[in-house]
Design an enzyme around this catalytic site. Structure first.
Site, PDB file in Angstrom:
ATOM      1  CD  GLU A 293      -5.687  -0.451   1.728  1.00  0.00           C
ATOM      2  OE1 GLU A 293      -5.453  -1.679   1.751  1.00  0.00           O
ATOM      3  OE2 GLU A 293      -5.415   0.262   0.740  1.00  0.00           O
ATOM      4  CB  CYS A 327      -5.892  -5.719   8.781  1.00  0.00           C
ATOM      5  SG  CYS A 327      -4.759  -4.359   8.992  1.00  0.00           S
TER       6      CYS A 327
END
Ligand code: NAD
Length: 542
Positions: A293, A327
């Site tokens: 990720e 993020c």
């Protein structure tokens, strides 16, 4: 050995504590903070049953006061990484053969330790190591981590429970074996919960792990290690090595027993990892599972019918909490011309009201960015925006690293929808806004979709259902986590499984069964009760 089909406690999300003035949790966390701030800890590598101190140490300091040293940690050498791999493989059989409920009990105990006796310590460590405000530390290091552990235990049982059909003559079974080899967990600085979850989720499914935390998170990683040890993770199951990421990784890639990587971090590192694994593919006994990720360039799009206060609050929280170092943090926004004057005024007012400083002062909404490299990168983009004719800084734009790495929350408005800060992940408190013509809604959605290589999170604000439906369809590949009338951050385990596609990662959705499935290799077992004794089928006749 199994003497029952056991049910695990129903997973529930850990309530977020308020840390209001005079609350017991506020007192406890500030006490823990002061104690840890004044101690100097020394963190070894944890390999098998050994604590390895190499003498080659690095200092740990707080980003908001980088001259203040809170401890040291020891860098592993190649031989220690090899030792970690060997210890993991040695621990493998006993761990893989342990009944699942024993593994479940360990991680459920870890969750309770965090919810109770370790809560103040893990939050304080996260406030010091990563400069999180208490609220950001609480939702990460305590609540999200507790949720990861509890929900993953429940998801593990759902996976084991998922079995194929059988009939009276044949019994079909699926056995969810751990991977054959060891898993390599490589974790980022920005979430204590992710740092713990990447090794824990693979270990929970019966795998042994070599874990390399981020250099900027070792101080809070130490608390995770203490918790795992107290919860009963056996020696050798999660081995922890610190140090040169490339050397550690190259040593791992060279092992024939490398069975998978659980990575969270930046996109360029993940692409490099993919390449190395590809180059070494002939080395491995099994195809390594690659779960990563990575970065994002997360958006907020406001439709002319949106509520302007909601849009601005979405930006203020979504872009600037934890200094934009999530993020999922919003870093580009598209505002209609008709809303802009009011939105601009409200946003400048919000940003000017943010207090910036140490997380120890609970009045601060903004603290420092993680390290000098990040500070310098952000400062250079801000300096460039000051020079560029197609960009204007409407609030913020100052920075100072004399005591801590402080970057003022900054809003850039650009007339160029492809301006550098509309496309590049900066990972800091910088939001760039493009003001679009109201009539160009459909074109703007296309622009949002095509502007960046990432597809992690995004939000649309609108009071018009047709516009919501249109955006949901037009942006279906632009975000793995899509929000309607809410900021694009703050995914909750068990509610909004998290992950993005395109350059943002493999979208294996942390905190969901989809992720846990990557850490098992199912074996199908067919058992026939009355077995054929003649090869001839009836159609063959006599
Ligand atoms: P980073 O890529 O700098 O570091 C992540 C980890 O990779 C660290 O442990 C680091 O030591 C290691 N690493 C560095 N170079 C390596 C190499 N060549 N080979 C193998 N490992 C290497 O990222 P960071 O600054 O710690 O974290 C921020 C990044 O993580 C941002 O891009 C952010 O978007 C991303 N992130 C993504 C998610 C998500 O769920 N998509 C969540 C959190 C963070």
């Amino acid at each position: 050995m199994l003497k029952g089909f056991f049910h695990v406690p129903k997973a529930v999300n850990e309530p977020v504590k308020s840390y209001a003035p005079n609350s017991p949790e506020k007192k406890a966390v500030l006490e823990a903070y002061t104690k840890m701030w004044n101690e100097k800890i020394d963190v070894p590598n944890y390999i098998g049953s050994e604590e390895i101190r190499t003498g080659n140490t690095r200092n740990m300091s707080a980003p908001h006061d980088h001259k203040h040293i809170v401890g040291t940690y020891h860098l592993a050498e190649k031989k220690h990484v090899e030792q970690a791999i060997a210890n993991a493989l040695e621990a493998k059989d006993a761990w893989a053969n342990l009944a699942w409920e024993q593994r479940a009990a360990i991680f459920l105990k870890a969750a309770e330790l965090i919810a109770g006796p370790y809560r103040a310590r893990i939050n304080a460590a996260t406030m010091i190591a990563q400069s999180k405000t208490i609220y950001q530390a609480e939702i990460d290091a305590s609540c999200e981590l507790i949720d990861f552990l509890r929900f993953n235990v429940e998801f593990m049982t759902q996976i084991y429970n998922d079995q194929p059909k059988s009939d009276s003559s044949v019994w079909n079974r699926l056995e969810y074996r751990p991977l054959e080899g060891f898993v390599y967990a490589v974790t980022p600085f920005n979430f204590t919960a992710i740092a713990a979850n990447l090794p824990a989720s693979a270990a929970m499914m019966g795998n042994v792990v070599v874990w390399k935390p981020s250099d900027s998170q070792v101080f809070s990683a130490k608390i995770i290690i203490d918790i795992f040890k107290e919860a009963g993770v056996p020696d050798g199951v999660i081995n922890v090595v610190f140090g040169d990421a490339q050397m550690v990784s190259d040593t791992v890639y060279a092992s024939p027993d490398f069975a998978g990587i659980h990575f969270t971090g930046s996109t360029h590192v993940f692409k490099d990892i993919f390449k190395h694994i590809g180059n070494n593919i002939h080395t491995y006994k099994t195809y390594p599972r690659i779960v990563g990720e990575t970065g994002g360039k997360d958006f907020i799009v406001a439709h002319p019918t949106a509520n302007v206060k909601q849009v601005v609050t979405g930006i203020s929280r979504g872009a600037f909490e934890f200094q934009g170092q999530k993020c999922s943090a919003a870093s580009r926004a598209y505002i209609p011309q008709s809303m802009w004057a009011e939105a601009k005024e409200l946003l400048i007012k919000d940003v000017k009201s943010f207090k910036m400083g140490s997380p120890e002062d609970f009045g601060n909404f903004i603290t420092a960015v993680i390290h000098e490299g990040s500070f310098d990168k952000l400062a250079s983009f801000i300096d460039q925006a000051k020079k560029d004719s197609d960009a204007e800084i409407i609030v913020g734009g100052n920075y100072d690293k004399s005591k801590g790495y402080f970057i003022e929350p900054t809003v850039i408005v650009t007339t160029n929808p492809k301006y550098a800060t509309m496309e590049t992940e900066l990972f800091g408190p910088v939001m760039t806004i493009y003001v679009y013509e109201d009539a160009k809604w459909a074109e703007t959605l296309k622009l949002v979709d095509e502007t960046s290589p990432y597809a992690l999170t995004g939000a649309i604000f609108s009071g018009d259902r047709y516009a919501i439906a249109e955006a949901t369809e037009a942006l279906k590949n632009a975000a793995g986590n899509f929000y309607i009338n809410d900021k694009p951050t703050g995914a909750v385990v068990g509610m909004q499984p998290f992950g993005g596609a395109r350059a943002s990662g493999t979208n294996d959705k942390a905190g969901s069964p989809l992720n846990l499935l990557r850490w098992v290799s199912p074996r199908t077992i067919k058992e026939t009760f009355v077995t054929a004794e003649d090869y001839r089928y009836p159609f063959l006749g006599e």
